[in-house]
Design an enzyme around this catalytic site. Structure first.
Site, PDB file in Angstrom:
ATOM      1  N   HIS A 140       0.911  -1.195   0.008  1.00 49.12           N
ATOM      2  CA  HIS A 140      -0.139   0.072   0.004  1.00 49.12           C
ATOM      3  C   HIS A 140       0.926   1.229  -0.116  1.00 49.12           C
ATOM      4  O   HIS A 140       0.489   2.065   0.754  1.00 49.12           O
ATOM      5  CB  HIS A 140      -0.730  -0.106   1.190  1.00 49.12           C
ATOM      6  CG  HIS A 140      -1.905  -1.110   1.237  1.00 49.12           C
ATOM      7  ND1 HIS A 140      -2.481  -1.587   2.559  1.00 49.12           N
ATOM      8  CD2 HIS A 140      -2.549  -1.929   0.451  1.00 49.12           C
ATOM      9  CE1 HIS A 140      -3.466  -2.404   2.254  1.00 49.12           C
ATOM     10  NE2 HIS A 140      -3.282  -2.788   1.073  1.00 49.12           N
ATOM     11  N   HIS A 187      -7.388  -0.612   4.343  1.00 49.79           N
ATOM     12  CA  HIS A 187      -6.903  -0.989   2.740  1.00 49.79           C
ATOM     13  C   HIS A 187      -7.364  -0.030   2.107  1.00 49.79           C
ATOM     14  O   HIS A 187      -8.466   0.391   2.154  1.00 49.79           O
ATOM     15  CB  HIS A 187      -7.289  -2.413   2.517  1.00 49.79           C
ATOM     16  CG  HIS A 187      -6.819  -3.488   3.424  1.00 49.79           C
ATOM     17  ND1 HIS A 187      -6.098  -4.455   2.948  1.00 49.79           N
ATOM     18  CD2 HIS A 187      -7.046  -3.833   4.684  1.00 49.79           C
ATOM     19  CE1 HIS A 187      -5.744  -5.298   3.910  1.00 49.79           C
ATOM     20  NE2 HIS A 187      -6.349  -4.976   5.242  1.00 49.79           N
TER      21      HIS A 187
END
Length: 613
Positions: A546, A590
């Site tokens: 990420h 997320h």
């Protein structure tokens, strides 16, 4: 979160080769020579999560010509990305850029992979489809950091509702929407399909019921609470994972945004297999053209945007293109022989990712996915079921349940999170052996994997050019700076202790123990000293893939930013950034959902600034 056995790789490879045969598709070009023109109103660099949103929304105005330039391949019929369960096998494959970090000093000098999407849909085709919105606090913090109320929760929510639609999971009737807070309310009527897990596992309700038991007992100071919907503004709690899928198939930015527009609008062109080498200055400090190529030493083609160039190449690609264009720290550019066109000192800085550690347990169960991964006949029959009916194990992600928590040590002035409704750590539970990083799939046995991650890390790194030669075909230096801030180590240690507490709840121990013992190196670390656990962390830590922050937005008075609150690159004209690189801080979740939100927000800003319909 698994690795295929050697006997299964040929099976999957043959499937992939069959899907990569040329497919005729209107307005999809494979060479710059095929383009009908070299001049467009808008050029979007990168057909990833946010870039496809922008392409769709801008092409709604039929008077404007839009071009999307994508380095990677067409996503059509590629099973590797269509099959939800195959998400963990996308890194270091044909749909990945195959980046890696520089040696990480706090990880014993290890380098780790940096998977990024090399395909239409970008990294929305690589991740494990976890669908998070983030908390109210995150967006309100962005509004505060940029001085722009347009980034606050209340302003963002109408855009969020345009992104996704919650759909039923027809193959998992044990997961109806909870009556207390129907997840359809935290979605909207957008093109991305979102559902609960499409295949039930034995651990799902063990996790849910453990959370409810620990919450009722007050264990951990009440930090183990259950939540019906972690996307309703408060992201704290354990519960069923919403995932970006529908009908047993991944829902990506390509399937949701790009292909519908490409197949119905004549004003949208997409060019694949082509990399943007740099931006070109068309007048002093105005960059409304791009130079593209299909190989490092191949011919260069200049494409011009009469209105804007939109960089949506992601947290790795966007800063690299800016740096190659001479937009970045002047002294650093001089070291690799790039002439400075604008000294913007924080391009490539503030690179940050979510670190994680995987822990493994042998379990009393024969319903984990381990046998499916190891046995070629079982693997083949499971794949055939998915191909024929979109059912079975492969119709869903490998993680059905997750939990977000805050840690006691994170409170106060040193708290890196955006607020009390945002997490510090995350626990993910997988019904099998999740072979990520350097870990290999065991030849026998059945396993539970518990993943501990830090979602509000403090450690930062940077991206710099390794060389000016080869343009974007030469990978940059990617330094995450993992565990360089003590908070991250403290947080992940706390996450591991919380996992111990969680796995001692009644659903794991009664009527008979579900867990036999910790497995592998984790067996030594779990029952050892704090030093043993720290050694395990440094040896095994990777990231959740990420990366954000390398072109972060800030207020006009904040010199640490690269983009302003309207996502325009500071100090120059003609270039806007719309991707995860603009986040002022990493979302404590997320981030695919927030990146889609950036895409919708960026499209809105472009339309406003250019008077588009």
């Amino acid at each position: 979160m698994f690795s295929l056995s050697r006997s299964m790789k040929p099976l999957l490879s043959l499937t992939l080769l069959a899907t990569l045969l040329p497919i005729s598709q209107a307005a999809l070009f494979t060479s710059p020579d095929q383009l009908p023109t070299t001049e467009y109103d808008f050029i979007i660099v990168g057909a990833g999560t946010a870039g496809n949103v922008v392409a769709n929304r801008l092409s709604e105005d039929s008077s404007k010509r839009i071009l999307v330039v994508e380095a990677g391949i067409d996503d059509t019929n590629v099973e590797l990305i269509e099959v939800p369960f195959f998400g963990p096998n996308t890194p270091q494959s044909i749909v990945d850029w195959n980046y890696s970090t520089t040696p990480q000093s706090a990880l014993n000098g290890r380098t780790i992979p940096v998977p990024r999407g090399f395909v239409l849909g970008g990294s929305s085709n690589l991740h494990y489809m976890v669908w998070n919105q983030a908390s109210e606090d995150l967006y309100d913090s962005y509004a505060q950091k940029t001085g722009d109320s347009g980034w606050a929760w209340e302003a963002i929510m109408p855009l969020w509702k345009k992104i996704s639609t919650f759909v039923a999971s027809p193959n998992n009737p044990s997961l109806p929407p909870p009556p207390a807070n129907n997840p359809s309310l935290s979605n909207g009527n957008g093109p991305v399909q979102v559902n609960f897990a499409n295949f039930a596992t034995d651990i799902d309700f063990r996790v849910v019921n453990s959370s409810k038991e620990l919450e009722a007992s007050g264990a951990g100071g009440g930090r183990f609470k259950f939540t019906d919907d972690m996307n309703a503004g408060d992201s704290i709690g354990f519960g069923f994972n919403q995932e970006s899928a529908g009908g047993g198939t991944r829902s990506s930015s390509a399937t949701a945004y790009l292909h519908p527009a490409l197949n119905s609008r004549s004003n949208l062109d997409v060019l694949i297999h082509t990399q943007v080498m740099k931006l070109k200055e068309t007048s002093p400090l105005t960059f409304t053209a791009v130079e593209v190529a299909q190989s490092a030493d191949g011919p260069l083609t200049t494409l011009t945007a009469t209105s804007e160039v939109v960089l949506s190449a992601g947290s790795i690609g966007t800063p690299q293109i800016l740096l190659l264009s001479g937009i970045g720290p002047k002294d650093e550019l001089a070291q690799v022989g790039v002439e400075s066109t604008f000294d913007l000192s924080h391009v490539g800085k503030h690179l940050i990712d979510h670190p994680l550690v995987l822990t493994y347990y042998s379990v009393n169960s024969n319903t984990t996915f381990d046998d499916t991964i190891r046995q070629s006949d079982l693997f083949a029959s499971t794949l055939e079921l998915w191909e024929d009916e979109r059912k079975g194990l492969f119709s869903t992600s490998s993680t059905n349940v997750i939990g977000f928590m805050r840690i006691p040590q994170g409170e106060g002035a040193n708290d890196p999170s955006s607020g009390p409704r945002s997490a510090h750590i995350e626990l993910l539970f997988t019904n099998g052996f999740a072979a990520l990083g350097d870990t290999k799939q065991p030849d026998e046995g059945h396993f539970l994997t518990v993943i501990a991650a830090v979602v509000s890390p403090k450690s930062e790194g940077s991206l710099t050019l390794a060389s000016a030669e080869g343009g974007t075909f030469t990978h940059p230096n990617i330094d995450y700076g993992l565990l360089t801030n003590e908070f991250d180590l403290v947080a992940i240690q706390q996450a591991l202790r919380d996992a111990d507490t969680f796995l001692n709840a009644t659903p794991w121990t009664s009527p008979s123990p579900y867990i036999i013992a910790p497995f592998g190196d984790w067996a030594i670390a779990r029952d050892g000293t704090d030093a043993d656990r720290e050694a395990y962390i440094r040896k095994n830590l990777i990231t959740v893939y990420h990366p954000v922050g390398t072109a972060k937005m800030s207020s006009d008075s904040d010199a640490t930013g690269v983009t302003d609150s309207r996502l325009r690159v500071k100090g120059i004209k003609g270039v806007r950034v719309v991707d995860a690189s603009i986040f002022p801080s990493i979302p404590e979740c997320h981030p695919q959902g927030p990146v889609y939100t950036v895409g919708e927000k960026g499209a809105q800003l472009i339309k406003e600034d250019h008077g588009l319909a």
